[in-house]
Design a protein around this motif. Structure first.
Motif, PDB file in Angstrom:
ATOM      1  N   GLU A 111       0.799  -1.344  -0.019  1.00  0.00           N
ATOM      2  CA  GLU A 111      -0.036   0.171   0.031  1.00  0.00           C
ATOM      3  C   GLU A 111       0.765   1.352   0.025  1.00  0.00           C
ATOM      4  O   GLU A 111       0.795   2.283  -0.848  1.00  0.00           O
ATOM      5  N   PRO A 112       1.590   1.419   0.916  1.00  0.00           N
ATOM      6  CA  PRO A 112       2.455   2.590   0.959  1.00  0.00           C
ATOM      7  C   PRO A 112       3.449   2.650  -0.234  1.00  0.00           C
ATOM      8  O   PRO A 112       3.609   3.967  -0.895  1.00  0.00           O
ATOM      9  N   ARG A 113       4.031   1.474  -0.929  1.00  0.00           N
ATOM     10  CA  ARG A 113       4.663   1.463  -2.116  1.00  0.00           C
ATOM     11  C   ARG A 113       4.019   2.155  -3.266  1.00  0.00           C
ATOM     12  O   ARG A 113       4.444   2.875  -4.011  1.00  0.00           O
ATOM     13  N   LEU A 114       2.692   1.371  -3.601  1.00  0.00           N
ATOM     14  CA  LEU A 114       1.850   2.038  -4.559  1.00  0.00           C
ATOM     15  C   LEU A 114       1.450   3.520  -4.374  1.00  0.00           C
ATOM     16  O   LEU A 114       1.558   4.258  -5.412  1.00  0.00           O
ATOM     17  N   ALA A 115       1.126   3.818  -3.155  1.00  0.00           N
ATOM     18  CA  ALA A 115       0.846   5.228  -2.757  1.00  0.00           C
ATOM     19  C   ALA A 115       2.018   6.291  -3.178  1.00  0.00           C
ATOM     20  O   ALA A 115       1.957   7.338  -3.749  1.00  0.00           O
ATOM     21  N   TYR A 116       3.143   5.727  -2.702  1.00  0.00           N
ATOM     22  CA  TYR A 116       4.299   6.599  -3.137  1.00  0.00           C
ATOM     23  C   TYR A 116       4.422   6.781  -4.452  1.00  0.00           C
ATOM     24  O   TYR A 116       5.069   7.799  -5.197  1.00  0.00           O
ATOM     25  N   LEU A 117       4.426   5.568  -5.278  1.00  0.00           N
ATOM     26  CA  LEU A 117       4.443   5.489  -7.033  1.00  0.00           C
ATOM     27  C   LEU A 117       3.585   6.568  -7.434  1.00  0.00           C
ATOM     28  O   LEU A 117       3.697   7.478  -8.296  1.00  0.00           O
ATOM     29  N   TYR A 118       2.092   6.609  -6.848  1.00  0.00           N
ATOM     30  CA  TYR A 118       1.363   7.297  -7.468  1.00  0.00           C
ATOM     31  C   TYR A 118       1.572   8.981  -7.263  1.00  0.00           C
ATOM     32  O   TYR A 118       1.533   9.624  -7.926  1.00  0.00           O
ATOM     33  N   LEU A 119       2.178   9.203  -5.924  1.00  0.00           N
ATOM     34  CA  LEU A 119       2.501  10.573  -5.672  1.00  0.00           C
ATOM     35  C   LEU A 119       3.559  10.935  -6.332  1.00  0.00           C
ATOM     36  O   LEU A 119       3.646  12.073  -7.070  1.00  0.00           O
ATOM     37  N   ALA A 120       4.803  10.216  -6.777  1.00  0.00           N
ATOM     38  CA  ALA A 120       5.835  10.542  -7.527  1.00  0.00           C
ATOM     39  C   ALA A 120       5.413  10.778  -8.947  1.00  0.00           C
ATOM     40  O   ALA A 120       5.865  11.574  -9.446  1.00  0.00           O
ATOM     41  N   ALA A 121       4.405   9.910  -9.358  1.00  0.00           N
ATOM     42  CA  ALA A 121       4.218  10.059 -10.764  1.00  0.00           C
ATOM     43  C   ALA A 121       3.184  11.501 -10.943  1.00  0.00           C
ATOM     44  O   ALA A 121       3.284  11.867 -11.939  1.00  0.00           O
ATOM     45  N   HIS A 122       2.828  11.999 -10.085  1.00  0.00           N
ATOM     46  CA  HIS A 122       2.113  13.060 -10.160  1.00  0.00           C
ATOM     47  C   HIS A 122       2.566  14.418  -9.594  1.00  0.00           C
ATOM     48  O   HIS A 122       1.893  15.279  -9.017  1.00  0.00           O
ATOM     49  N   THR A 123       3.840  14.106  -9.202  1.00  0.00           N
ATOM     50  CA  THR A 123       4.608  15.425  -8.632  1.00  0.00           C
ATOM     51  C   THR A 123       5.129  16.192  -9.725  1.00  0.00           C
ATOM     52  O   THR A 123       5.751  15.693 -10.783  1.00  0.00           O
ATOM     53  N   ASP A 124       4.830  17.457  -9.536  1.00  0.00           N
ATOM     54  CA  ASP A 124       5.726  18.453 -10.534  1.00  0.00           C
ATOM     55  C   ASP A 124       7.333  18.373  -9.818  1.00  0.00           C
ATOM     56  O   ASP A 124       7.683  18.644  -8.803  1.00  0.00           O
ATOM     57  N   SER A 125       8.045  17.930 -11.094  1.00  0.00           N
ATOM     58  CA  SER A 125       9.335  17.708 -10.770  1.00  0.00           C
ATOM     59  C   SER A 125      10.161  18.936 -10.387  1.00  0.00           C
ATOM     60  O   SER A 125      11.275  18.972  -9.700  1.00  0.00           O
ATOM     61  N   GLU A 126       9.871  20.065 -10.812  1.00  0.00           N
ATOM     62  CA  GLU A 126      10.537  21.293 -10.345  1.00  0.00           C
ATOM     63  C   GLU A 126      10.042  21.882  -9.065  1.00  0.00           C
ATOM     64  O   GLU A 126      11.022  22.226  -8.332  1.00  0.00           O
TER      65      GLU A 126
END
Length: 181
Positions: A111-126
């Motif tokens: 659950e936390p791995r998938l949640a982190y993946l979701y957040l990382a994929a939807h994070t503005d890199s700058e």
């Protein structure tokens, strides 16, 4: 792909099965077959349990193939719409590698791995931050909105997530990833 899988998989699909489905979808070839090495499964911490495979098989999303060996699992993906969702194979393979590295970060449990993946994929890199609807993230991750707070707390306690908050009026989730993430 996470958004597509949220719609394509049953709502009851576990986070572990969703992580597995993501890797299969990103690694599939033109014949809609995916090959996952034991190393990939070990990295996802999914090599010891058949549960996620059974979930996806039961949902009629994939079917194990006899070409599987001791070092590699081969499956046929049964969701023909995947071909229209997926970018070109080289891009998918890069995305699969990135998703594997992001989802195996210090977080414990699927659950936390998938949640982190979701957040990382939807994070503005700058900016290192992001904004989404809490319910949308919960659906994509297969986690109830009530349990998502605990999962986000876990990510914060492991140092992957610098901060997060939910706007009580709009139910929008705003987060900041830790700079070293």
């Amino acid at each position: 792909m996470l958004s597509y899988l949220a719609a394509a998989l049953p709502a009851s699909t576990s986070a572990a099965a969703r992580l597995l489905a993501l890797q299969c979808a990103l690694r599939m070839n033109a014949k809609m077959e995916a090959r996952l090495s034991k190393g990939v499964l070990r990295s996802l911490r999914l090599n010891a349990t058949p549960g996620p495979w059974h979930e996806l098989d039961h949902a009629r999303w994939l079917r194990p193939l006899p070409e599987s060996t001791a070092n590699e699992t081969v499956v046929a993906l049964l969701d023909a719409t995947l071909l229209s969702q997926a970018p070109a194979r080289p891009d998918r393979m890069r995305a699969a590698d990135w998703a594997l590295r992001a989802s195996t970060a210090r977080a414990i449990g699927p659950e936390p791995r998938l949640a982190y993946l979701y957040l990382a994929a939807h994070t503005d890199s700058e900016a290192g931050s992001g904004l989404c609807e809490l319910g949308q993230m919960a659906r994509a991750c297969g986690i109830s909105p009530a349990a998502l707070s605990g999962t986000l707390g876990q990510l914060a306690s492991t140092g992957l997530l610098k901060s997060w908050q939910v706007c009580p009026d709009s139910e929008d989730l705003h987060w900041i990833l830790h700079p070293s993430s």
